[in-house]
Design an enzyme around this catalytic site. Sequence first.
Site, PDB file in Angstrom:
ATOM      1  N   SER A 274       0.847  -1.176   0.000  1.00 17.26           N
ATOM      2  CA  SER A 274       0.000   0.000   0.000  1.00 17.26           C
ATOM      3  C   SER A 274       0.887   1.231   0.000  1.00 17.26           C
ATOM      4  CB  SER A 274      -0.883  -0.009   1.247  1.00 17.26           C
ATOM      5  OG  SER A 274      -1.284   1.309   1.564  1.00 17.26           O
ATOM      6  N   GLU A 287      -7.617 -10.976  -6.161  1.00 15.54           N
ATOM      7  CA  GLU A 287      -8.778 -10.090  -6.340  1.00 15.54           C
ATOM      8  C   GLU A 287      -9.099  -9.898  -7.822  1.00 15.54           C
ATOM      9  OE1 GLU A 287      -8.506  -6.530  -3.479  1.00 15.54           O
ATOM     10  OE2 GLU A 287      -6.575  -7.515  -3.352  1.00 15.54           O
TER      11      GLU A 287
END
Length: 457
Positions: A274, A287
Site C-alpha cells: 500500500s 482479487e
Amino acid sequence: MWGGRFAAGPDAVLEAINASIDFDKRLYAQDIRGSKAHVAMLAAQGIVTKADAKAISEGLDAILKEIEAGSFTFTRALEDIHLNIEARLTERIGAAGGRLHTARSRNDQVATDIRLWVRDTIDDLDVMLADLQKALAEKATEHAATVMPGFTHLQSAQPVTFGHHLLAYVEMIGRDRGRFRDARARLNESPLGAAALAGTSFPIDRQATAKALGFARPMANSLDAVSSRDFALEVMAAASIAATHLSRFAEEIVIWSTPQFGFVTLSDAFTTGSSIMPQKKNPDAAELVRGKSGRVIGHLIGLLMVMKGLPLAYSKDMQEDKEGLFDALDTLALTVAAMTGMVLDMVPNGQAMKRAAGAGYATATDLADWLVRELGLPFREAHHVTGKLVGMAVERSVPLERLTLDDMQSAEPRITDAVFDVLGVTKSVKSRTSYGGTAPKNVKAEAKRWLKQLAKG
Ligand code: ARG
C-alpha cells in the site's frame, strides 16, 4: 442535408462503426491458412490455373511474413482483415490476386477464421489448465494430511485437509477442460465453401478444404455455416464456468490470506503493498482473478444478446462477436496463469489452519457418530445429545474435549472415556475414509491418480 448538425461527415462515422480491422487483424494467420487451403482446392478443381494458384499462395506466404515482421500497413478504409490481405495480395501479384475470392464470401471466410482461432486458442488453454491442475495436485500431495477447517455457510463445519480442498478444484478444472474438449469437437466443422449463404455454382470440393484445415467435415448447411455463432457462445460459456471456479478459489485465497485467518501466505510476487499503510500485503492477483471473471461472463451475455434476434443468414451485427470472444479467452488465460503462479508460491500455515479447524465445535459430528457407532443410538437422538453437549461447552466457553466425563454422562450416561479419542481434528479427518472423503490416505491416492493422469497429457 443534415451535415450541419454533424461534426464528422457520414463517411468517417461509417468507417468508424464499420471497420473491424483494429481487432480482427488478430485473425491474420487463420485467414491466410484458410485462403491457402481455398486456392489449392480451386486449382485442384480446375477453377483457377495452377500458375495463378501458385502466385496467390506465395503472395499469401509473403504477406504472412510482412505481418509478422510488423511491416504490413493495416488500413481502416479496407474494413477488415480479409479485405486488407486481399488488397495487398493484388498489389503484390497483380490481377491474379482477384481470383482468390472465387466461390467464396467473407461470410464463410470469417466463420472459418474464427473457428480456426478458437480451436488454436482452446488447445493452448487446455495446456494451461492442465498446468494449474498439476500445481494443485502437487500441493495436495504435500498437504494430504494438513488439517484445516471445512466450512458450510462459511461457518466451521467439519475438519478437512488442505490437500482435499485443493483437489476439489482439480476436479472442477478437469470438467472445465472436458467442456472445452466437447465444444472443440462440435465446432470442428468447416464453413468454408458455404459462400455468402447459398453455396456456389462452382465445382468446389468442400471435403478437401475441410481436411486441409484439420476440420472433421464440412458443415452440411450453407445457411447454418455462415450464420451460426453457437460455437463461440459455447466456448464462452465454458470459459465463464471456468472463470467462476477460479473466482471462487480466488475469493478463498483472499479470505485465507487475511491476518485474521492467516491460513496461507502469498508470495511477494503475487501481492502488492500500500502507498500509505506500510504493513499491507494485498492479494491483488487473487482479487483480479475474482474481478475479471465478471468480464468473461459479461462477454458471454453480450454475444447472446447480439445473436438472439438475428434472422438467417449473415448480418453485420455478427461482427460484434470478436472483441468479446477474444477478450474472454485472453482474460481466462491470464487468470489461469495468475492462479497457477499463486498456487505454486503459496505457503500454507499448518498451525493456524489446525487451530482454526478445532474452533466452532467442528468435531461435533464425530461425537454424534461415536454415539451411533459405540452406543447404538439412532442418529437423530445422537444429534440431540451432542447438541446439548455443545450448548454446555458454549456456555462455559470451552472446546468439546474440555468437558469432563461427568459432563458428558449428564447428557448420555453410557458415554465412556473412549469418546475423547474422536474429538481431535486429526482423528476426525483420518476417520473420513469413505470414497471421496477427506482422509489423508484418500487424498494421497487421489493426488497420485491425478498426477499420473496429467503426466499422460
Ligand atoms: N468483418 C466481417 C465480420 O467480421 C466479415 C464479414 C463481412 N461480410 C459482409 N457481408 N459484409 O463479420
